[in-house]
Enzyme design. Structure first.
Site, mmCIF file in Angstrom:
data_model
loop_
_atom_site.group_PDB
_atom_site.id
_atom_site.type_symbol
_atom_site.label_atom_id
_atom_site.label_comp_id
_atom_site.label_asym_id
_atom_site.label_seq_id
_atom_site.Cartn_x
_atom_site.Cartn_y
_atom_site.Cartn_z
ATOM 1 N N LYS A 196 0.871 -1.169 0.000
ATOM 2 C CA LYS A 196 0.000 0.000 0.000
ATOM 3 C C LYS A 196 0.905 1.214 0.000
ATOM 4 C CE LYS A 196 -3.594 2.616 2.118
ATOM 5 N NZ LYS A 196 -3.989 3.201 3.392
ATOM 6 N N ALA A 202 -9.457 6.353 4.032
ATOM 7 C CA ALA A 202 -9.271 7.580 4.817
ATOM 8 C C ALA A 202 -10.545 8.394 4.930
ATOM 9 C CB ALA A 202 -8.161 8.454 4.235
ATOM 10 N N ASN A 229 -9.778 2.410 9.712
ATOM 11 C CA ASN A 229 -8.849 2.212 10.814
ATOM 12 C C ASN A 229 -9.290 2.992 12.047
ATOM 13 O OD1 ASN A 229 -6.701 2.030 12.595
ATOM 14 N ND2 ASN A 229 -5.133 2.251 11.065
#
Lengths: 259, 259, 259, 259
Positions: free
Chosen positions: C100, C187, C209
């Protein structure tokens, strides 16, 4: 614009589509200068202040009466009965049969009560008042207020003093589409862009208070709102370009030099 | 405002913060009158049109040169090489070292290419151009453009011609916060309220084309944008009132008559 | 769903469309349990941590390798050169040619660099890597990454860790419409509803996350994201009902009892 | 979740927080299968249909009575008097004292009437009904309904059938914060992500109809809504991560290999 574009409510004509609240200014002087800078010809004043004997808050003596209409509001009342009494008191004190009806039992968000507002409006209209009711952006309530003879409606954009803007956008659209009386967006307008957006939708006027009063420079902010409301109104009359999903070149793209 | 509030890009000063595109107007006459009504002192023109020999599209002869700057754009190029060639052609034809850099290989949404734009900007700056790059609202790209000597950045609000407004709001905020050169919001501005919102955020200027050109009344719409941009700028300088979660009465609520 | 709906990137198939980041968990135990609860089969890990000798952060030993793919990310690098070096280090340490790619020179918002990302992607693809690039929601950049052989794109919804949701909505739509490789929204996803919305648009997967790791109950939040992503995917496949401007009764309105 | 999380309205407990409307399905069979797939234990049915003698629309015979509650609605009535009569008719026909109160004189947007709804609620509560009133997202009206003994409130997200989602977001927040009875978001929910968002805010349940009924695959869409509502509820209980203005790395950024 060269053609006249006058807002009429009941029997009065207004050259400005910006109405001003008079709370929260740091001084009476600043309030007066901001009102003059805004070119507004309708300012609201809480009945409590009219009733006041405090020297440093004498809004009545400070305003040039001939050109600016003072609109008493019933801020602080919690039901129709209190509102009717307040309106009658205001009529006597200010020699006006106009009243901005604000009935908010809710101490946190100061949101208006639809039931009491309709009841008070009906009673006040029968008593000869020109009623300007502050309401939630409820299209059905607007029609019911029309049915009892209201001369305009004042739906909110967002809770008072939050500066959040047009959080009721989808319902203001419906209200404006359906209303037979002028629609004045009240409460929540926190920036000139919000006021312009309300006018672009077809609102007839906008009421602003906190956004001007608590600015670092209320006089300049009053001028900014004046301009943005004129801009929004002119854009509405010229009609906005439609929103499109796909892009369209504004510059001609056909056959550039390299094809 | 009584104090001067001048926008400066490279060595030029601009009294207006409204830049105008010249595409899509139904006639040259309407285009000229709209430009004059807008009071803009910078208008963009596609190089293709400069190159044109068509009599009825002679933008050069139609504009009052002394007060309005003509900014050639590279609309229609697909990479840095084509853009550099177009810019040099424009410099010769229009006797200006300013260029609005538009590199969009994408035929559907006309979105700009970040890689080619940076490469072309770097080359053009070295050749003495003042480059105004049309870009996605990418804060890192803005910093890289600064690093190669750009004199302003022109991030988009939404795809060209969509009139969707500030769909890149959160990223424009970051760009404005970080930028050392003027930030001009380009593309997507579809209403005066959008332009005002961009200025309230702290943008230095706004470029508008479609929203004015395709309006029912471009001259009036140009005036509306002028006012709204001034309003947004003045509000930015006076600083907007903060957005609050809870309501705050603008009228005094304490101890009304009935307590 | 009874029919198979498998996500394929390069030569790997994924049964879950939820990818997980492993930062910010209060303990390795909680991280592992959250990963297992999420049913994710791809989790990212910062190369820095792989390199670490700290016993209590040994992500490698803690995960059931056979079923969960570890995807090293290059978080912390600032340009293509550093990224390429980091990717090669990761390939050696983790025995995977997947990476990534995160290149963010910006210390405040951690936004990705489009130029360095394209350069690094091109180099890494040539070196045999499967590159998953974290990028701004820039449709043109996505096409350029495809041109150099990327196997998926990972546009952001909002700056990392802000939990703001799909602030790039209008550009994600274009990316999804145009992309020939899987689109993974990365994100900014701060709530299950954000993840569902991304899937409803047609995104192929979502990386989460912060929203899980800093929740009061990461395990339960991981389950919530799992369900919402499945819900969004199923809704996309069943196709959403169209948004309408006017209301339509869901109950039959014709000729009620009183007409 | 391992712990019980039961919704209770009046004396009834509901294991599902998804309520379903039964209009607009292309067949009764599809409606029944969608209801079963949704695991909803409360479905609304227009009184008109209950009254119907049409064989192919016999909702009563088609549903497994023991596990699914049928909630008659008064759709089609225009005032309190009609609503009360309809509720009494429904009580007799369906042997239930529960009623979903829908009073919408507005034929275009089917928006509810606040005045008639309060009046009908007060009367019906006195007659022993459990009233579930469909209302505008008006926080003051909600408190007034509580005062007359309502057992839950059903504010709208957007006009019925528009699929626009939570256009009343800011007011739903206030309603949820202030309400002492369950809050069920009704009307306008067009996608699983909307339903999840309502639950994440703390709504107690969601009513969906059009978005499922007019989907290409109502059964699958019913499952999607089920999952998204569970996801939203679980996220609410685990509490969402806070929205932040600045980015925060989810991967550790400190001192990468190259410093």
């Amino acid at each position: 614009m060269s053609y006249p574009d006058i807002l009429k409510i009941a029997d009065k004509e207004f050259s400005s589509r910006l109405f001003l609240g008079t709370g929260k200014f740091s001084s009476s002087k600043l309030m007066r200068e901001s009102i003059l800078a805004s070119k507004s010809d309708l300012v609201t004043v809480a009945l409590k202040r009219v009733d006041s004997t405090l020297e440093n808050d004498d809004i009545l003596s400070g305003l040039p009466h001939p050109t600016i209409n003072l609109l008493p509001n019933t801020s602080g009342v919690r039901n129709a009965k209190e509102a009717i009494f307040a309106a009658e008191l205001a009529r006597e004190a200010l020699e006006t049969n106009w009243v901005k009806l604000e009935i908010h039992p809710d101490p946190n968000y100061l949101l208006p009560d639809p039931i009491e507002t309709l009841a008070a409006t009906e009673a006040l209209v029968k008593k000869g008042f020109v009623v300007m009711p502050y309401i939630h952006a409820d299209p059905v309530l607007c029609k019911r207020l029309e049915d009892v003879g209201v001369q305009c409606v004042m739906p909110l954009g967002a809770p008072i003093g939050t500066n959040k803007g047009l959080k009721t956008f989808d319902f203001l659209e419906i209200i404006i589409e359906q209303s037979k009386v002028p629609v004045i967006v009240d409460a929540g307008i926190g920036a000139p862009s919000h006021a312009a957006a309300a006018m672009e939708m077809g609102a007839d006027a906008v009421l602003v208070n906190t956004a001007i009063a608590v600015s670092n420079n209320p006089i300049q902010m009053a001028k900014a709102f004046k301009k943005s409301i004129e801009a929004g109104r002119e854009a509405y009359l010229a009609s906005l370009a439609p929103v499109k999903q796909n892009a369209e070149a504004s510059s001609p793209l056909t056959s550039f030099l390299y094809d």
